[in-house]
Design a protein around this motif. Sequence first.
Motif, short mmCIF file in Angstrom:
data_model
loop_
_atom_site.label_atom_id
_atom_site.label_comp_id
_atom_site.label_asym_id
_atom_site.label_seq_id
_atom_site.Cartn_x
_atom_site.Cartn_y
_atom_site.Cartn_z
N UNK A 259 37.92 -1.11 15.22
CA UNK A 259 36.63 -1.71 14.86
C UNK A 259 36.65 -2.24 13.42
N UNK A 260 37.27 -1.49 12.53
CA UNK A 260 37.35 -1.92 11.14
C UNK A 260 38.18 -3.20 11.01
N UNK A 261 39.30 -3.26 11.71
CA UNK A 261 40.13 -4.46 11.64
C UNK A 261 39.42 -5.66 12.25
N UNK A 262 38.67 -5.44 13.30
CA UNK A 262 37.91 -6.53 13.90
C UNK A 262 36.82 -7.02 12.95
N UNK A 263 36.12 -6.10 12.30
CA UNK A 263 35.09 -6.49 11.34
C UNK A 263 35.71 -7.16 10.12
N UNK A 264 36.88 -6.70 9.71
CA UNK A 264 37.56 -7.30 8.57
C UNK A 264 38.02 -8.72 8.90
N UNK A 265 38.44 -8.92 10.15
CA UNK A 265 38.86 -10.26 10.58
C UNK A 265 37.71 -11.26 10.47
N UNK A 266 36.51 -10.85 10.84
CA UNK A 266 35.38 -11.76 10.72
C UNK A 266 34.93 -11.92 9.27
N UNK A 267 35.17 -10.92 8.44
CA UNK A 267 34.77 -10.99 7.04
C UNK A 267 35.59 -12.02 6.26
N UNK A 268 36.87 -12.12 6.57
CA UNK A 268 37.74 -13.03 5.81
C UNK A 268 37.81 -14.42 6.42
N UNK A 269 37.05 -14.67 7.47
CA UNK A 269 37.02 -16.00 8.09
C UNK A 269 36.46 -17.00 7.10
N UNK A 270 37.11 -18.13 6.96
CA UNK A 270 36.61 -19.13 6.01
C UNK A 270 36.53 -20.50 6.67
N UNK A 271 35.53 -21.24 6.30
CA UNK A 271 35.35 -22.60 6.77
C UNK A 271 34.78 -23.42 5.62
N UNK A 272 35.60 -24.24 5.03
CA UNK A 272 35.19 -25.02 3.86
C UNK A 272 34.62 -26.38 4.25
N UNK A 273 34.57 -26.68 5.53
CA UNK A 273 34.12 -27.99 5.96
C UNK A 273 32.62 -28.04 6.27
N UNK A 274 31.88 -27.02 5.87
CA UNK A 274 30.43 -27.05 6.08
C UNK A 274 29.81 -28.08 5.14
N UNK A 275 28.72 -28.64 5.55
CA UNK A 275 28.17 -29.80 4.87
C UNK A 275 27.52 -29.44 3.53
N UNK A 276 26.57 -28.55 3.54
CA UNK A 276 25.80 -28.30 2.32
C UNK A 276 26.10 -26.91 1.76
N UNK A 277 25.65 -26.70 0.54
CA UNK A 277 25.80 -25.39 -0.10
C UNK A 277 24.97 -24.34 0.62
N UNK A 278 23.83 -24.75 1.14
CA UNK A 278 22.96 -23.83 1.87
C UNK A 278 23.65 -23.32 3.13
#
Length: 114
Positions: free
Chosen positions: A64-83
Amino acid sequence: MKAFFMLDELNQFHWAMLKSVLLILSLLPISEGALSLWQATEGSSQIMIGFFVLSMLSAWFVVCFLSALKTTVWSNKELISKYEQLLFSAYRYIPMLFLSSLVAYLTMQFSIAI
């Protein structure tokens, strides 16, 4: 075409989030069943069952910890706005917060039962 890939990445992130939360939620029935089994036995059987349950729950907590950690470090820099980036960064910490609160709850339940 770029928007399609972004939606696909967000869709994968939502599925990873759902799997992580469901793994964490599965800790509740596992721990409740283990506690009732431990309380139903006597003497040396409690030691053996306690060791088995402790090792099983530790392995499940690690998963469970590794699964939660996997979602924590997910990154997506292609989002449009700062919000949207701010919402995304807050949303990805939900499984880890949920796991920590569930561990605190289970710790209190086990300390009351024992």
